[in-house]
Scaffold this active site. Structure first.
Site, PDB file in Angstrom:
ATOM      1  N   ASN A  10      37.998  51.078  58.302  1.00 44.10           N
ATOM      2  CA  ASN A  10      37.410  50.291  59.402  1.00 44.10           C
ATOM      3  C   ASN A  10      37.048  49.077  58.700  1.00 44.10           C
ATOM      4  OD1 ASN A  10      37.527  52.552  61.170  1.00 44.10           O
ATOM      5  ND2 ASN A  10      35.568  53.004  60.113  1.00 44.10           N
ATOM      6  N   LEU A  11      37.269  48.753  57.795  1.00 44.41           N
ATOM      7  CA  LEU A  11      36.912  47.644  56.994  1.00 44.41           C
ATOM      8  C   LEU A  11      35.568  47.228  57.116  1.00 44.41           C
ATOM      9  CD1 LEU A  11      40.264  45.421  57.484  1.00 44.41           C
ATOM     10  CD2 LEU A  11      39.386  46.470  55.321  1.00 44.41           C
ATOM     11  N   ASP A  12      35.286  46.068  57.813  1.00 46.18           N
ATOM     12  CA  ASP A  12      33.829  45.747  57.840  1.00 46.18           C
ATOM     13  C   ASP A  12      32.799  46.779  58.609  1.00 46.18           C
ATOM     14  OD1 ASP A  12      34.239  43.564  56.495  1.00 46.18           O
ATOM     15  OD2 ASP A  12      33.883  41.915  57.871  1.00 46.18           O
ATOM     16  N   GLU A  13      33.708  47.464  59.028  1.00 48.23           N
ATOM     17  CA  GLU A  13      32.858  48.503  59.947  1.00 48.23           C
ATOM     18  C   GLU A  13      32.774  49.920  59.036  1.00 48.23           C
ATOM     19  OE1 GLU A  13      31.572  47.615  63.249  1.00 48.23           O
ATOM     20  OE2 GLU A  13      32.197  45.782  62.349  1.00 48.23           O
TER      21      GLU A  13
END
Lengths: 286, 286, 286, 286
Positions: B228-231
């Protein structure tokens, strides 16, 4: 010139105008020639848009119209000037069912630390009535019946509000969407409070989502209500720390705590005439 | 049992398992029978999912494999157990051009307050090389040439990283999107830091948008990187107050300040083995 | 008039004078007639003492002596006026053995976010030498030998400092008491940082006492050093939360963290010429 | 085992005993054999004094006396064990003239977020009577007449308090010194709130002194009252930022704001049985 934030009879002069050299000198000249002692002056310039903002607090409350006209005539075309006596504001409150923000307002209204007088409270439910009436404040129950159109409900509220001469409307957890017609008719006079998260959660049950995501802070934002509703100009914001042990209900309670304190700070700024709305932003002269 | 967070040789036992009665008693029994003194125990139960989490810190670093096996056999099916000696972590750092987070890590690495050893720093630019080398840490410049595919660049980085035995990768303002292939190969071992706003701003030039909106706080979020990378799962968050006088560049500097301090706090939690990732959430046993 | 805290060539005008009507108008008049654009003006009046303070930031750095003289002649008797170009400050640092504050200064000096240049570091120990020299900053070891008198040691330090043209001296955890002679010769130019507690602990081993008392926050105070030493005019203060699980050493580390960040904030204010010392108090124009 | 801080019928087990290996295992064994599900367990060890502290929250409220006896018999000599059902506390409040803390308690009592029931309010003035009675809470005016001895006044108060079965006494800005006889008769059951400063100011008119010194933060400390009065064991502390523009009265209002919120947080901890007093320190199991 005086020091205390508390004090004597005072007025405030608020300016928004195209930026140019010498504005502070010109404006303070008007006050100087009328022998008005300045308590404090603050400025801000939006460099991109070349707009100048200024708030000057000065002693005395007479001849405000004359001062306003004289300042306006000294400023470039397209300027906006407002003079107001610094006085406790008269407010109306819209609420739904939650007592935490409303109760705090009533209490501080009661012991004189709100810098405002609550004229009336309106709600679509009657559950808050007994709390409001404890404090001797008129309470109006305007129910939403099945099929009541939003505009009809708002018209009823407006009819009640018209009986009072009020300066600001506070949405103390008013959980209904307001129509553009309603918000436009009270431009820059409605203050709202809502919680928020980093990151933002879209959709239903935000506290459930926040719990599932394990957020570590809950924020609250107090803002002026315009057609953008929750996206109106921000007055102030705050946060409260939470951790994984907070279930959705605990997060909701933490959210209420931060809402209450952020709304309190925002209203202090609004009631002291320290907030200038400029398109979708607030300039705050603390 | 001891009091100080600083101290003797210690180990940590981390458990995630289906919830049932008596878990604390069973787990502490294993340690008691082996005469291991417990420094501290923390638990958390996800009531909806009926999952039990526990972190126990105990004295000594021997026979960890045996302890782990014995604890696992005492727990219900589907349990996950990890034992680790509490030791300074070995880390690698990915950076781009900003020195504020990287510099802080190098400095605290140098005077011994990071609880980690920085083995290497990798960047697609060489501008941070002289700073890194001041501290005697190997610096690897892996440029992104025109047309370099993301996977190719990441493969070069991975090749370098393989030379080191590292526990965690820290993205100290690494401004490139990582592929799922990359993040999956280092599951729960990558920590990232980024700023954020209330409300969130989507699209280009977020600080410009934040200025136009007049936000009053800037937040920073440190998190584990997954697909989700930044999430990904949040480790910790913080905020810093700003006001209308902050131009976009001032907001960016405030953002850097809060990023630096939030990353520092997050790494302290990670390096002390206080973070358990559970789907997209972190359980933090402070 | 401009908006950004970052920006063009600027100067600052600082005034302390007996309060009377029209001061802002008179001062801004001097700048207006010289066609100097004001970036921002802030005032404060001490009502009891009837003293007026003002800080005006304006564009350009020429003719400052003339402006200063003209402003002074427009003000009542007993006024104090200072004009300065807004420029990065040149500083010297005194330290003892702790690297946390010094390291932060060196790092931010290195990547250009300190708004100052570190000319030299002096210590009675040589343990910080290698850190300082990493950053190419001259380091002077001035040992305290057995029986060295305080005045003799300070004279040696002063001799070194005289080789540099510096604006401010920063005590980055300088753990020796300074003589009145020393502090008086650098009046209002020495900045110090120290931790403190609520309640205050007198006597030896304050962290041990704080642990025994179970304090929940540790504070740090940055201040100007005068003859009152630790009791000099406060620039800024901050706190960090702790709990009963912090042993004396953990409290000391938390103390170092808050010292570092509070010193950083204080120096930003000092280096931007936002601090006016008035007897034992600072007026801060943020 | 459950997750929410809100929840089912629960009890709490609190232990203070000489430290030795296996304590957690032994205590949880008692609960396990009685099939009691543990909600959460926290420990702390004072390493110097070799004392172990533990708080365990578990489901159910039956057979607490048996559990207590069984746990006690499993522990070393000199142990102290307490079992209590987790229930809203019954409290009495002593106040003087300031409504800010009292009003907040009454309000949250009214809408059910206090986790306590206010049985009575006592004051030496009658000015708060109307506020208290708005909320249907009994108010007792116990005036201090000229020449009334402290012990006589306190005896009158005690006589009133004896009519109620209360768990805790809250001093919501009770501005009289209490005798040792009084505080000793309610050991560890009296909670007080007061503001404080960094640095501390001794003597009269502390806000005036704080203004003259230019403090930047005002703190508040909530604590258990013992013979040390204001120096009793600290429960929690907080601060609020102020600046040079705050006159003594503005500082006093800021002080009231932080007192109110710190007292609120402290009472939440006390009413949830999360506070253990150990000589002059509190162990807080949040």
């Amino acid at each position: 010139v005086t020091v205390n934030k508390s004090a004597d009879l005072r007025s405030v002069l608020i300016i928004r105008c195209p930026d140019e050299t010498g504005l502070v000198h010109k404006v303070t000249g008007v006050l100087f020639r009328r022998n008005r002692n300045i308590v404090g002056t603050q400025e801000f310039v939006d460099r991109d848009k070349k707009v100048f903002f200024m708030r000057t607090e000065f002693l005395g409350q007479e001849q405000l119209a004359e001062i306003q006209a004289e300042v306006l005539s000294a400023l470039p075309k397209g300027s906006w000037v407002q003079t107001r006596p610094l006085m406790p504001k008269r407010i109306v409150v819209l609420a739904t069912r939650e007592p935490h923000c409303l109760g705090d307002l009533l209490l501080r209204n009661d012991y004189g630390e709100l810098n405002a007088e609550i004229l009336a409270v309106v709600s679509q439910y009657d559950s808050l009535g007994s709390l409001v009436e404890k404090f001797g404040v008129p309470f109006f129950h305007v129910p939403v019946k099945e099929g009541t159109e939003r505009e009809v409900h708002e018209a009823e509220i407006s009819k009640i509000l018209k009986k009072f001469e009020w300066d600001y409307m506070v949405l103390a957890k008013y959980m209904r969407v307001l129509s553009s017609r309603f918000t436009e008719s009270y431009e820059n006079r409605i203050v709202n409070i809502h919680h928020s998260f980093l990151p933002a959660f879209v959709g239903a049950r935000p506290y459930e989502q926040a719990f599932r995501r394990g957020v570590k802070i809950i924020g609250a934002t107090a803002h002026i209500v315009n057609q953008n509703l929750d996206e109106g100009p921000i007055i102030t914001q705050g946060v409260i720390p939470v951790d994984h042990s907070y279930g959705p209900q605990d997060m909701a309670q933490a959210g209420r705590d931060v809402e209450r304190s952020v709304l309190g700070r925002a209203l202090k700024l609004v009631f002291d005439d320290r907030v200038i709305v400029d398109s979708n932003r607030c300039i705050i002269f603390e």
